[in-house]
Design an enzyme around this catalytic site. Structure first.
Site, PDB file in Angstrom:
ATOM      1  N   LYS A  58       5.311 -19.207  24.351  1.00  0.00           N
ATOM      2  CA  LYS A  58       6.131 -17.992  24.249  1.00  0.00           C
ATOM      3  C   LYS A  58       6.734 -17.707  25.628  1.00  0.00           C
ATOM      4  CE  LYS A  58       4.473 -16.369  20.117  1.00  0.00           C
ATOM      5  NZ  LYS A  58       5.385 -16.433  18.968  1.00  0.00           N
TER       6      LYS A  58
ATOM      7  N   LYS B 199      12.392 -26.918   7.265  1.00  0.00           N
ATOM      8  CA  LYS B 199      13.596 -26.969   8.122  1.00  0.00           C
ATOM      9  C   LYS B 199      14.382 -28.246   7.822  1.00  0.00           C
ATOM     10  CE  LYS B 199      11.634 -24.089  11.779  1.00  0.00           C
ATOM     11  NZ  LYS B 199      12.478 -23.030  12.277  1.00  0.00           N
TER      12      LYS B 199
ATOM     13  N   LYS C  70       0.017 -18.873   6.574  1.00  0.00           N
ATOM     14  CA  LYS C  70      -0.891 -18.987   7.699  1.00  0.00           C
ATOM     15  C   LYS C  70      -1.008 -17.633   8.399  1.00  0.00           C
ATOM     16  CE  LYS C  70       0.885 -20.232  11.644  1.00  0.00           C
ATOM     17  NZ  LYS C  70       1.743 -19.160  12.203  1.00  0.00           N
TER      18      LYS C  70
ATOM     19  N   HIS D  21       6.373 -23.295   7.376  1.00  0.00           N
ATOM     20  CA  HIS D  21       7.826 -23.216   7.230  1.00  0.00           C
ATOM     21  C   HIS D  21       8.562 -24.289   8.033  1.00  0.00           C
ATOM     22  CE1 HIS D  21       7.616 -20.748  10.896  1.00  0.00           C
ATOM     23  NE2 HIS D  21       8.894 -20.972  11.066  1.00  0.00           N
TER      24      HIS D  21
ATOM     25  N   ASP E 125      -1.836 -20.538  16.451  1.00  0.00           N
ATOM     26  CA  ASP E 125      -0.617 -19.982  15.842  1.00  0.00           C
ATOM     27  C   ASP E 125       0.425 -21.065  15.565  1.00  0.00           C
ATOM     28  OD1 ASP E 125       1.070 -17.850  14.988  1.00  0.00           O
ATOM     29  OD2 ASP E 125       2.109 -17.857  16.923  1.00  0.00           O
TER      30      ASP E 125
ATOM     31  N   HIS F 138       2.217 -26.051  12.701  1.00  0.00           N
ATOM     32  CA  HIS F 138       3.593 -26.544  12.791  1.00  0.00           C
ATOM     33  C   HIS F 138       3.707 -27.864  13.571  1.00  0.00           C
ATOM     34  CE1 HIS F 138       4.444 -22.709  11.142  1.00  0.00           C
ATOM     35  NE2 HIS F 138       4.505 -22.020  12.262  1.00  0.00           N
TER      36      HIS F 138
ATOM     37  N   ARG G  70       0.806  -1.220   0.000  1.00  0.00           N
ATOM     38  CA  ARG G  70       0.000   0.000   0.000  1.00  0.00           C
ATOM     39  C   ARG G  70       0.848   1.283   0.000  1.00  0.00           C
ATOM     40  NH1 ARG G  70      -5.318   0.497   1.869  1.00  0.00           N
ATOM     41  NH2 ARG G  70      -5.229  -1.624   2.644  1.00  0.00           N
TER      42      ARG G  70
ATOM     43  N   GLU H 124       9.674 -20.898  22.678  1.00  0.00           N
ATOM     44  CA  GLU H 124      10.329 -19.658  22.253  1.00  0.00           C
ATOM     45  C   GLU H 124      10.618 -18.791  23.468  1.00  0.00           C
ATOM     46  OE1 GLU H 124       8.723 -17.971  18.366  1.00  0.00           O
ATOM     47  OE2 GLU H 124       6.950 -18.854  19.279  1.00  0.00           O
TER      48      GLU H 124
HETATM   49  C1  BG6 Z   1       5.223 -18.484  13.215  1.00  0.00           C
HETATM   50  C2  BG6 Z   1       4.386 -17.963  14.351  1.00  0.00           C
HETATM   51  O1  BG6 Z   1       4.458 -19.295  12.370  1.00  0.00           O
HETATM   52  O2  BG6 Z   1       6.305 -19.250  13.731  1.00  0.00           O
HETATM   53  C3  BG6 Z   1       5.235 -17.134  15.302  1.00  0.00           C
HETATM   54  O3  BG6 Z   1       3.331 -17.162  13.828  1.00  0.00           O
HETATM   55  C4  BG6 Z   1       6.442 -17.925  15.761  1.00  0.00           C
HETATM   56  O4  BG6 Z   1       4.459 -16.724  16.427  1.00  0.00           O
HETATM   57  C5  BG6 Z   1       7.191 -18.515  14.563  1.00  0.00           C
HETATM   58  O5  BG6 Z   1       7.286 -17.051  16.489  1.00  0.00           O
HETATM   59  C6  BG6 Z   1       8.273 -19.462  15.022  1.00  0.00           C
HETATM   60  O6  BG6 Z   1       9.069 -19.856  13.930  1.00  0.00           O
HETATM   61  P1  BG6 Z   1      10.590 -20.286  14.139  1.00  0.00           P
HETATM   62  O7  BG6 Z   1      11.018 -20.790  12.809  1.00  0.00           O
HETATM   63  O8  BG6 Z   1      11.318 -19.079  14.596  1.00  0.00           O
HETATM   64  O9  BG6 Z   1      10.548 -21.359  15.197  1.00  0.00           O
END
Ligand code: BG6
Length: 486
Positions: free
Chosen positions: A337, A179, A145, A175, A232, A237, A47, A213
């Protein structure tokens, strides 16, 4: 790696966080590796009213910290030559003209449309691309996502995208599948005969999948309030990781052969009753504490978060798979988190030897374990018992490092690099099919519903800990413990 034929990639949300932190750096690395031809184009659309020069300046300044030592000004210049910028309102059909003209210069190229915007725009973007005839047979769309917040909303988004793109053109990115250790797990399981006979209920006691995390919600309080850890991380994942561990050997590495097997796992997950949600799930929310030695605020004090928020920043579940191979083997999944460590790993705990012959219980109590670690380092370790040197038959756990770092000197690809290359090449194996995604939503929905209906709140845990006490209790009820507590 071979240089790819010229392609065009349209990056919707080109000034956003994902584009700057992950996508542009991943593409830069591939320019450096010589994979992206000089004629390929990256058309960033967003934008903001910026000139091409201003966008490139912004991109260089923002991406640079994520490139670390791999940044060099010459490669950046060569990368920048491939980048163009389109200020546009993606919701208005009128703004697709300039993009269309540019794409029209090369009608036969592979086109990758990357939706790194809020999913609220996916329907409009797809409809406008369709209406302006920009979706060619060689086009693909990559969707990020969160695809919806429940089964119904994910169906709506999938329908809206699917009206204009065929399923074989839709690349739903997770993602974690990009890995390297995750792919190594596939190689270990299906490229060797050693583990497969042991990979079942007779020999596996339990499986633990952890993605912890240290980060908090990093200014995304608003988004996170509507999402929470289950949507999330766990719905996508962690369940994908579970599929890779639990799937039957596919007949080939073709996308559908692999995805059919993952789908079977998702459909075999034992459904949660409301009572199961009470006994087999734990949700938590961090309160103020310290991560490392740094004091951090609680989730409820983060900007954009309601002071009485009921959003979970931690979730642990005991999943079970109703198949002959896995009946009775608990799969413990947890993510959170502001945890004690940054740690992402899969632990396969094998059973004890049936009859110990060496000395006291202490020496034989640690069974074999395979640990596939994605963070903080990428490794695969197999724990075995070995005799300690000396005149007594004393056993001690040792580990075989199956990391292969010694064997392979090549630079490892970041998850997004690998997945972007696969999307450009049209390889769907590491992307999630619609039915998989819906099966995952179907399984987590009863948890979400029970939590929403319950008066209970997530249990508070101190930032910098391993989550609420209930998380340990979830395993101790089965006489088990999380890997770091063992
Ligand atoms: C994302 C989440 O899909 O994955 C985030 O939305 C998260 O909240 C992230 O921090 C973690 O990815 P990675 O590869 O850093 O473990």
């Amino acid at each position: 790696m071979k240089t790819l034929p010229d392609f065009d990639m349209v990056l919707f949300g080109g000034t956003g966080d994902l584009a700057m932190r992950k996508l542009l750096p991943a593409l830069y690395q591939q320019v450096k590796a010589g994979t992206l031809s000089a004629g390929s184009r990256i058309l960033a659309a967003a934008r903001k009213q910026l000139s091409r020069e201003a966008f490139l300046e912004l991109a260089e300044a923002t991406c640079r910290p994520f490139l670390g030592e791999s940044y060099d000004p010459d490669t950046w210049r060569s990368f920048a030559d491939r980048i163009h910028y389109f200020p546009m309102d993606v919701q208005s059909g009128a703004s697709y003209g300039a993009l269309g003209e540019r794409l029209g210069q090369h009608p036969d190229r592979v086109r990758v449309f990357y939706y790194s915007t809020s999913p609220d725009f996916f329907a409009a973007i797809s409809a406008h691309l369709g209406a302006t005839g920009l979706i060619t047979a060689d086009s693909r769309v990559v969707v990020e996502k969160p695809l919806g917040h429940d089964l119904e909303s994910s169906r709506e988004i999938n329908d809206a995208v699917g009206r204009h793109f065929a399923e074989r053109q839709i690349f739903r990115i997770d993602h974690y599948l990009g890995k390297e250790p995750v792919q190594n797990l596939l190689a270990l399981r299906f490229g060797n005969v050693l583990f497969e006979p042991l990979w079942r209920r007779e020999w596996v006691q339990d499986v633990q999948i952890t993605v912890a995390e240290q980060l908090g919600v990093e200014g995304r309080g608003d988004f996170y309030e509507r999402t929470g850890a289950l949507r999330d991380m766990l719905q996508n994942h962690l369940l994908q990781l579970l599929c890779i561990v639990a799937m039957e050997p596919p007949t080939s590495s073709d996308p559908d052969a692999v995805r059919d097997e993952k789908l079977k796992v998702l459909r075999s997950l034992k459904p949660f009753t409301p009572q199961d949600v009470v006994t087999k799930t734990v949700r938590g929310q961090y309160k103020a504490g310290a991560v490392g030695s740094r004091p951090v605020a609680g989730y409820a004090q983060e900007p954009g978060v309601a002071a009485d928020s009921r959003t979970e920043t931690f979730v642990a579940v005991k999943a079970e798979i109703d198949t002959w191979r896995w009946a009775g083997v608990p799969f413990f999944l947890r993510t959170g988190k502001r945890m004690s460590d940054k740690l992402a790993e899969i632990v396969i705990n094998f059973r004890q030897v049936p009859h110990p012959i060496f000395g006291g219980a202490d020496h034989t109590s640690r069974a074999n374990r395979l640990i596939i670690r994605m963070q903080p380092d990428e490794s695969m370790r197999l724990y075995l018992m070995a005799k300690q040197p000396g005149d007594a038959m004393t056993l001690h756990p040792v580990n075989l490092n199956l990391d292969f770092e010694e064997s392979f000197r090549e630079r490892r690809l970041e998850a997004y690099e690998r997945l972007l290359l696969d999307a450009i090449r049209g390889k769907l194996t590491l992307f999630v099919r619609r039915d998989e995604q819906e099966a995952a939503w179907h399984w987590v929905e009863p948890i979400l519903d029970s939590w929403a209906a319950s008066e209970d709140r997530p249990k508070l845990y101190t930032a910098g800990s391993w989550g609420p006490a209930g998380s340990s209790a979830l395993l101790s009820r089965d006489g088990l413990a999380w890997n770091e507590e063992d």
